[in-house]
Structures are given as C-alpha cells and as structure tokens.
Design an enzyme around this catalytic site. Structure first.
Site, mmCIF file in Angstrom:
data_model
loop_
_atom_site.group_PDB
_atom_site.id
_atom_site.type_symbol
_atom_site.label_atom_id
_atom_site.label_comp_id
_atom_site.label_asym_id
_atom_site.label_seq_id
_atom_site.Cartn_x
_atom_site.Cartn_y
_atom_site.Cartn_z
ATOM 1 N N ARG A 109 0.896 -1.060 -0.026
ATOM 2 C CA ARG A 109 0.041 0.014 0.200
ATOM 3 C C ARG A 109 1.002 1.205 0.015
ATOM 4 N NH1 ARG A 109 -5.267 1.558 2.013
ATOM 5 N NH2 ARG A 109 -4.944 3.460 2.802
ATOM 6 N N TYR A 214 -0.968 -12.770 -0.101
ATOM 7 C CA TYR A 214 -0.509 -12.784 -1.592
ATOM 8 C C TYR A 214 0.828 -12.080 -1.370
ATOM 9 C CZ TYR A 214 -2.902 -8.214 -1.743
ATOM 10 O OH TYR A 214 -3.447 -6.843 -1.215
ATOM 11 N N ASP A 293 -13.641 7.096 0.613
ATOM 12 C CA ASP A 293 -14.242 6.269 1.854
ATOM 13 C C ASP A 293 -15.246 7.649 2.591
ATOM 14 O OD1 ASP A 293 -12.935 4.051 1.463
ATOM 15 O OD2 ASP A 293 -11.825 3.956 3.570
HETATM 16 C C1 LIG Z 1 -8.162 -4.437 5.689
HETATM 17 C C2 LIG Z 1 -8.517 -3.605 4.318
HETATM 18 C C3 LIG Z 1 -8.014 -4.029 3.271
HETATM 19 C C4 LIG Z 1 -8.147 -3.147 2.047
HETATM 20 N N1 LIG Z 1 -7.735 -3.513 0.838
HETATM 21 C C5 LIG Z 1 -8.035 -2.989 -0.383
HETATM 22 C C6 LIG Z 1 -7.576 -3.622 -1.471
HETATM 23 O O1 LIG Z 1 -6.816 -4.729 -1.713
HETATM 24 N N2 LIG Z 1 -7.907 -2.805 -2.701
HETATM 25 C C7 LIG Z 1 -8.637 -1.598 -2.582
HETATM 26 O O2 LIG Z 1 -8.941 -0.829 -3.576
HETATM 27 N N3 LIG Z 1 -9.027 -0.973 -1.621
HETATM 28 C C8 LIG Z 1 -8.766 -1.711 -0.220
HETATM 29 N N4 LIG Z 1 -9.087 -1.032 0.743
HETATM 30 C C9 LIG Z 1 -9.928 0.013 1.059
HETATM 31 C C10 LIG Z 1 -8.953 1.482 0.801
HETATM 32 O O3 LIG Z 1 -7.909 1.114 1.841
HETATM 33 C C11 LIG Z 1 -9.683 2.270 1.317
HETATM 34 O O4 LIG Z 1 -10.914 2.719 0.479
HETATM 35 C C12 LIG Z 1 -9.024 3.812 0.725
HETATM 36 O O5 LIG Z 1 -7.852 3.794 1.335
HETATM 37 C C13 LIG Z 1 -9.732 4.963 0.838
HETATM 38 O O6 LIG Z 1 -8.868 5.969 0.421
HETATM 39 P P1 LIG Z 1 -9.305 7.587 0.792
HETATM 40 O O7 LIG Z 1 -8.354 8.617 0.352
HETATM 41 O O8 LIG Z 1 -10.736 8.058 0.506
HETATM 42 O O9 LIG Z 1 -9.543 7.662 2.417
HETATM 43 P P2 LIG Z 1 -8.134 7.523 3.387
HETATM 44 O O10 LIG Z 1 -7.086 6.388 2.910
HETATM 45 O O11 LIG Z 1 -8.620 6.973 4.709
HETATM 46 O O12 LIG Z 1 -7.480 8.797 3.470
HETATM 47 C C14 LIG Z 1 -8.075 9.929 4.206
HETATM 48 C C15 LIG Z 1 -6.977 10.932 4.525
HETATM 49 O O13 LIG Z 1 -7.561 12.107 4.924
HETATM 50 C C16 LIG Z 1 -6.768 12.419 6.271
HETATM 51 N N5 LIG Z 1 -7.772 12.976 7.188
HETATM 52 C C17 LIG Z 1 -8.721 12.349 8.068
HETATM 53 N N6 LIG Z 1 -9.523 13.482 8.503
HETATM 54 C C18 LIG Z 1 -9.052 14.718 8.223
HETATM 55 C C19 LIG Z 1 -9.115 15.943 8.757
HETATM 56 N N7 LIG Z 1 -10.322 16.194 9.652
HETATM 57 N N8 LIG Z 1 -8.497 16.993 8.397
HETATM 58 C C20 LIG Z 1 -7.314 16.605 7.280
HETATM 59 N N9 LIG Z 1 -7.236 15.533 6.744
HETATM 60 C C21 LIG Z 1 -7.953 14.387 7.119
HETATM 61 C C22 LIG Z 1 -6.243 11.382 6.688
HETATM 62 O O14 LIG Z 1 -5.182 11.562 7.651
HETATM 63 C C23 LIG Z 1 -6.107 10.359 5.487
HETATM 64 O O15 LIG Z 1 -4.625 10.856 4.828
HETATM 65 C C24 LIG Z 1 -8.966 -2.001 2.191
HETATM 66 C C25 LIG Z 1 -9.490 -1.562 3.458
HETATM 67 C C26 LIG Z 1 -9.226 -2.093 4.494
HETATM 68 C C27 LIG Z 1 -9.634 -1.724 6.046
#
Ligand SMILES: Cc1cc2nc3c(=O)[nH]c(=O)nc-3n(C[C@H](O)[C@H](O)[C@H](O)COP(=O)(O)OP(=O)(O)OC[C@H]3O[C@@H](n4cnc5c(N)ncnc54)[C@H](O)[C@@H]3O)c2cc1C
Length: 381
Positions: A109, A214, A293
């Site tokens: 990741r 994997y 997310d």
């Molecule tokens: C166990 C597990 C396995 C997974 N495996 C896969 C996979 O194989 N393939 C796949 O596609 N997805 C996978 N996922 C899903 C994936 O990890 C998430 O969907 C993805 O990381 C979402 O990205 P995001 O940028 O929306 O959120 P996040 O990665 O959560 O990033 C959010 C960012 O916002 C910041 N933030 C939060 N609140 C604030 C605030 N108030 N002010 C400023 N910054 C803030 C955080 O610090 C973070 O950097 C998996 C998830 C889990 C739990």
C-alpha cells in the site's frame, strides 16, 4: 481546458485525495491539499489494484513505476479453508489484461501511496492541517483547522476518509456501522517462511471468517495477509491497534497448514475494525462534495475501496474540465450522479462477501473505463 477561475481545496492526502489532485491538475485546475498528519506513515499493508483503477493510474503516468514495484499474479485462487479445494480461480494474467485493457497489480500500500504522492507537487500539500469545521457562503467555503489560519476556497472536496469531517458537516454526525469483524493484516519478508512456497494469491474461505494472502513484490520476497475475523467485543474506538498473534493463530487453527505456516512465521500484526456505511443519498451541497471512503466506505471483500476512490478523482476531473466558477456546483452534482450507482452497487455486493455474487460482478467492475464511461446528464440551471 478549464477556465481556471476557481480554487479547489482537497481535505485528506490519502489515496483518494492524492489521485484526485493529480487528475484535476491534468486538466489545469488549481488544487491545494490539507492533511491532518505530519508525515505519511508506511503501514504494513498490501493492496490489490484492478484494471479499472490502473486505467486511471496509467493516465497519471504511474503504470511503469507501479509495474516495477508490484506483483502481477497469473490468478487468484479461492480455496476451502480446511481441505484447500479450489472453488474458483479468478484469472488475472495476460489474457485478463488483454480482455480488460490493463493489468491487475498486488503491491505494498505504501508503494501506491508514494507513487501517487510523486505526481503531486509537495508544495501544494499542507500537513498538520486537521479540518475541524467549514462554512459555505455565496462567496466560497471557509475551512477551519485545529492549527493555523482558516482558508477560503471556491470548491471543497472531502477526501478525509471514513470518519470524514466534511461528510459530518454536510449530513450530520453518524458513526460508520461496525461490522463486528476485524482485519488482522501485515507484510513481512517471505524469507521468514524458511523456503516454504505459498500460493501467489489466495483467499481461504472458512465458515465465518477468511484470510487473503499474496506476494506484494515482483521478486516474491514480501508477503501480505489480511483477514476478516469475527471479534464483536473489539473496542471500535481503537479502530486500529496492535494485534495479538496468539489470538490470531487460535482463530485460524482449523485452517489449512499453508495458512497456519504463514501465521506462525509472522513477527507482528495490526488489526483494524471493519466498518461500513449504507450508500449515501447525497454526497454534496453547493461547492462541496465528497470522494472515496468519505462517501462510499465499504468492506474490503471486493478490493475496490481504493480503486473506486481513484476512479472518483478521474470522473471529477472530467466533470470540472472546462467549467467556470459559476458552473462548479452543477459540475459537482454531475460528478455525484455519475458515480453513485456504481459505488453503491460495489458497496452492497462487497458487504455480502458471497463468492458467486462477486464472480458475477467481475466484468462490470474491472471492465469499467473511467475515461470513456458516460457521464450523467448535466442538470439545467
Ligand atoms: C483491511 C483493508 C484492506 C483493504 N484492501 C483494499 C484493496 O486490496 N484494494 C482496494 O482498492 N482497497 C482496499 N481497501 C480500501 C482502501 O484502503 C480505502 O478504500 C482507501 O484507502 C480510501 O482512500 P481515501 O483517500 O478515501 O481515505 P483514506 O485512505 O482514509 O485517507 C483519508 C486521508 O484524510 C486524512 N484526514 C482525515 N480526517 C482529516 C481531517 N479532519 N483533516 C485533514 N485530513 C484528514 C487522513 O489522515 C488520510 O490521510 C482496504 C481497506 C481495508 C480496511
């Protein structure tokens, strides 16, 4: 090319926020990112990226870099937890790549996150900027942070993850739903297996739990596993914690020797509460929208959470391309309307963790091309 008369603030420099920033910059838009963390941490986790996501990463110029860092399996096996019987082989090699128009990568990741950060200039990311509130007026959106001066932007993209403050400001406080399950996960050197060979990629299905294992490098020198383990008493407030190896090994003691060997060799593990939400009726208002997310958190059973977050950024860039300041609210609603049905469907199927239902979704999930997919109709003024 965009008219360039508006500024965009992205909250969160996770996979979704960075991908969106890179895609928006490709169409000439002015973006700044506000991230709560002081630095990016490399947690021990693997990630699967399917062709639908790689088509975005390709346009961002990252395919070669990821190809050098990632493992490209021939297939992913689905096996019975005890006998090891193969119940479905999901083909991922050359034929699948030709069919879907892009490869399927398994990687660390941290490598994906670093690759995305490499195509976003560091000076547009403000770290130590935790959003605590926002206020939208006719003139723009004012962002308030725990530390530092407030900022005003014309457009705000909440890419701040499952506990999104932007979502809360739009839709009210509502915790994500705790599934009663945890994911134990870690990466570690394959050398710790003492020469034992494991499947390139396999999901071992037990009656009420599973484990996915994997390789995450082309050299097969680092392995990853992730579980879905019922642990209803886990305290969700500590949504990420160090895992107890004895507890983990005990939970998988009835699994096949290959699984037990991987857990026995594992030096340490983290565990994460698995949470989700139902599809949201609304992702935004005025000049504010959500991404990743923040608006469609899902269980990881289809490995599509990050992939669909990456898709979001690409569709957002298509909707905002060529739009002027007066048109941004309409463009954001068009983005949401273009995304909701697809992400809701993946959220819903993923939750079921039913092999046959997942199998039936492969064609539309991996075959989606974010650059040619039809956009929703634009709303009238
Ligand atoms: C166990 C597990 C396995 C997974 N495996 C896969 C996979 O194989 N393939 C796949 O596609 N997805 C996978 N996922 C899903 C994936 O990890 C998430 O969907 C993805 O990381 C979402 O990205 P995001 O940028 O929306 O959120 P996040 O990665 O959560 O990033 C959010 C960012 O916002 C910041 N933030 C939060 N609140 C604030 C605030 N108030 N002010 C400023 N910054 C803030 C955080 O610090 C973070 O950097 C998996 C998830 C889990 C739990």
């Amino acid at each position: 090319m965009a008219a360039q008369d508006f500024s965009i603030a992205i909250i969160g420099a996770g996979i979704g926020g960075l991908a969106a920033a890179a895609a928006l910059r490709l169409v000439g838009l002015d973006v700044r990112i506000y991230e709560q963390a002081s630095a990016f941490a490399r947690i021990g986790a693997g990630i699967q990226q399917s062709p639908n996501s790689i088509k975005v990463l390709r346009r961002l110029g990252l395919e070669d870099r990821l190809s050098a860092a990632a493992f490209r399996p021939h297939s992913a096996l689905n096996r019975q937890s005890d006998t090891g019987e193969v119940t479905w082989e999901r083909m991922l090699g050359d034929d699948a790549e030709r069919h879907f128009g892009a490869p399927y990568f398994l990687m660390h990741r941290g490598d994906l996150h670093e690759a995305l950060a490499s195509v976003v200039p560091d000076d547009i990311i403000e770290r130590n900027r935790k959003l605590v509130g926002l206020n939208q007026t006719e003139d723009g959106v004012t962002l308030e942070f725990e530390d530092g001066e407030p900022v005003t932007a014309d457009v705000v993209i909440g890419a701040d993850g499952v506990h999104s403050v932007v979502r809360e400001a739009l839709l009210g406080v509502e915790s994500p739903r705790w599934t009663g399950r945890v994911a134990y996960r870690t990466t570690y050197p394959a050398s710790l297996l003492g020469g034992m060979e494991i499947d390139d990629c396999a999901k071992w299905w037990g009656p009420d739990r599973h484990i996915v294992m994997y390789y995450v490098t082309p050299r097969r020198d680092e392995i990853y596993f992730v579980t879905s383990t019922p642990e209803p008493d886990f305290k969700v407030e500590s949504w990420s914690a160090k895992g107890d190896l004895d507890m983990l090994r005990d939970a998988y003691k009835d699994f096949h020797p290959q699984v037990r060997a991987v857990l026995d060799a594992c030096p340490e593990v983290h565990k994460w509460a698995l949470v989700e939400r139902d599809p949201l009726p609304k992702w935004g208002e005025g000049r504010i929208t959500l991404l990743g997310d923040a608006c469609h958190p899902m269980t990881p059973y289809m490995a599509q959470g990050a992939a669909t977050s990456i898709e979001d950024g690409a569709i957002l860039s298509r909707c905002l391309d060529g739009v002027d300041r007066a048109g941004v609210a309409r463009a954001l609603r068009r983005y949401e309307d273009s995304r909701k049905a697809r992400t809701a469907r993946i959220q819903t199927i993923s939750r079921l963790n039913d092999m046959n239902k997942i199998k039936a979704e492969i064609e539309t999930t991996y075959g989606y091309d974010v650059w040619t997919a039809p956009l929703a109709e634009e709303m009238a003024e």
